[in-house]
Design a protein around this motif. Sequence first.
Motif, short mmCIF file in Angstrom:
data_model
loop_
_atom_site.label_atom_id
_atom_site.label_comp_id
_atom_site.label_asym_id
_atom_site.label_seq_id
_atom_site.Cartn_x
_atom_site.Cartn_y
_atom_site.Cartn_z
N ASN A 78 31.43 31.33 41.58
CA ASN A 78 30.96 31.69 40.24
C ASN A 78 29.45 31.85 40.21
O ASN A 78 28.92 32.76 39.57
CB ASN A 78 31.39 30.64 39.21
CG ASN A 78 32.87 30.72 38.89
OD1 ASN A 78 33.49 31.76 39.09
ND2 ASN A 78 33.42 29.63 38.39
N GLU A 79 28.74 30.99 40.93
CA GLU A 79 27.29 31.11 40.99
C GLU A 79 26.87 32.39 41.70
O GLU A 79 25.94 33.07 41.27
CB GLU A 79 26.71 29.89 41.71
CG GLU A 79 25.21 29.85 41.71
CD GLU A 79 24.68 28.59 42.35
OE1 GLU A 79 23.68 28.71 43.10
OE2 GLU A 79 25.25 27.51 42.12
N ASP A 80 27.57 32.73 42.77
CA ASP A 80 27.28 33.96 43.50
C ASP A 80 27.52 35.19 42.62
O ASP A 80 26.71 36.12 42.60
CB ASP A 80 28.13 34.02 44.76
CG ASP A 80 27.73 35.17 45.66
OD1 ASP A 80 26.51 35.39 45.83
OD2 ASP A 80 28.63 35.85 46.19
N LEU A 81 28.64 35.19 41.88
CA LEU A 81 28.92 36.31 40.99
C LEU A 81 27.89 36.41 39.87
O LEU A 81 27.50 37.50 39.46
CB LEU A 81 30.33 36.18 40.40
CG LEU A 81 31.48 36.43 41.37
CD1 LEU A 81 32.81 36.12 40.71
CD2 LEU A 81 31.45 37.85 41.86
N ARG A 82 27.44 35.27 39.36
CA ARG A 82 26.43 35.27 38.30
C ARG A 82 25.13 35.87 38.81
O ARG A 82 24.47 36.65 38.11
CB ARG A 82 26.21 33.84 37.81
CG ARG A 82 25.41 33.76 36.54
CD ARG A 82 25.27 32.33 36.00
NE ARG A 82 26.49 31.57 36.05
CZ ARG A 82 26.64 30.44 36.78
NH1 ARG A 82 25.65 29.98 37.49
NH2 ARG A 82 27.79 29.79 36.78
N GLN A 83 24.75 35.54 40.05
CA GLN A 83 23.54 36.11 40.62
C GLN A 83 23.68 37.61 40.83
O GLN A 83 22.75 38.37 40.58
CB GLN A 83 23.21 35.43 41.95
CG GLN A 83 22.66 34.04 41.79
CD GLN A 83 22.41 33.36 43.12
OE1 GLN A 83 22.83 33.86 44.16
NE2 GLN A 83 21.74 32.24 43.08
N ARG A 84 24.86 38.04 41.29
CA ARG A 84 25.07 39.47 41.49
C ARG A 84 24.98 40.22 40.18
O ARG A 84 24.37 41.27 40.09
CB ARG A 84 26.43 39.72 42.13
CG ARG A 84 26.47 39.36 43.58
CD ARG A 84 27.79 39.73 44.17
NE ARG A 84 27.84 39.28 45.55
CZ ARG A 84 28.91 39.43 46.31
NH1 ARG A 84 29.98 39.99 45.84
NH2 ARG A 84 28.89 39.00 47.55
N ARG A 85 25.61 39.69 39.15
CA ARG A 85 25.54 40.35 37.85
C ARG A 85 24.13 40.33 37.30
O ARG A 85 23.70 41.27 36.65
CB ARG A 85 26.48 39.66 36.86
CG ARG A 85 27.91 40.06 37.02
CD ARG A 85 28.75 39.52 35.89
NE ARG A 85 29.90 38.85 36.49
CZ ARG A 85 30.24 37.60 36.29
NH1 ARG A 85 29.55 36.84 35.48
NH2 ARG A 85 31.28 37.09 36.88
#
Length: 126
Positions: free
Chosen positions: A15-22
């Motif tokens: 979830n943290e990785d996806l948040r950074q990508r977004r």
Amino acid sequence: MAVQDSAGNKTKGLNEDLRQRRGWIVTIAVGLALHVLSIVVGLRPAGPLCGSPLLPESRAAEEADAQMHITGLAAECYRNIDAAAMPVWSLMALGIGLVLAGVAVRIVGIRRSIDRNRNLTGPAQS
């Protein structure tokens, strides 16, 4: 119980990785939108017979002044253009800054993931 904790940690990391990508994508998109908005606002005329902040030519106002039909029109046009130029250039600089910040965040994220992968695979191969 330990299985649930490790699955929770993986989900949290994902979830943290996806948040950074977004985040970097949204930052670049907002920067580009502000840049386009600054161009649209910058091409609007600053007044009747006046140019715009990005195209400041006011030939019609200068010709009206030269023919003495209306005096001071060209000076008023250029004052209006100068007043309208500050928001246009501010929006343009903010848009470019956001795009560069988004690209920098993406580059840092890529380098961190490469370093993380090297640290994980390095001792296993030795």
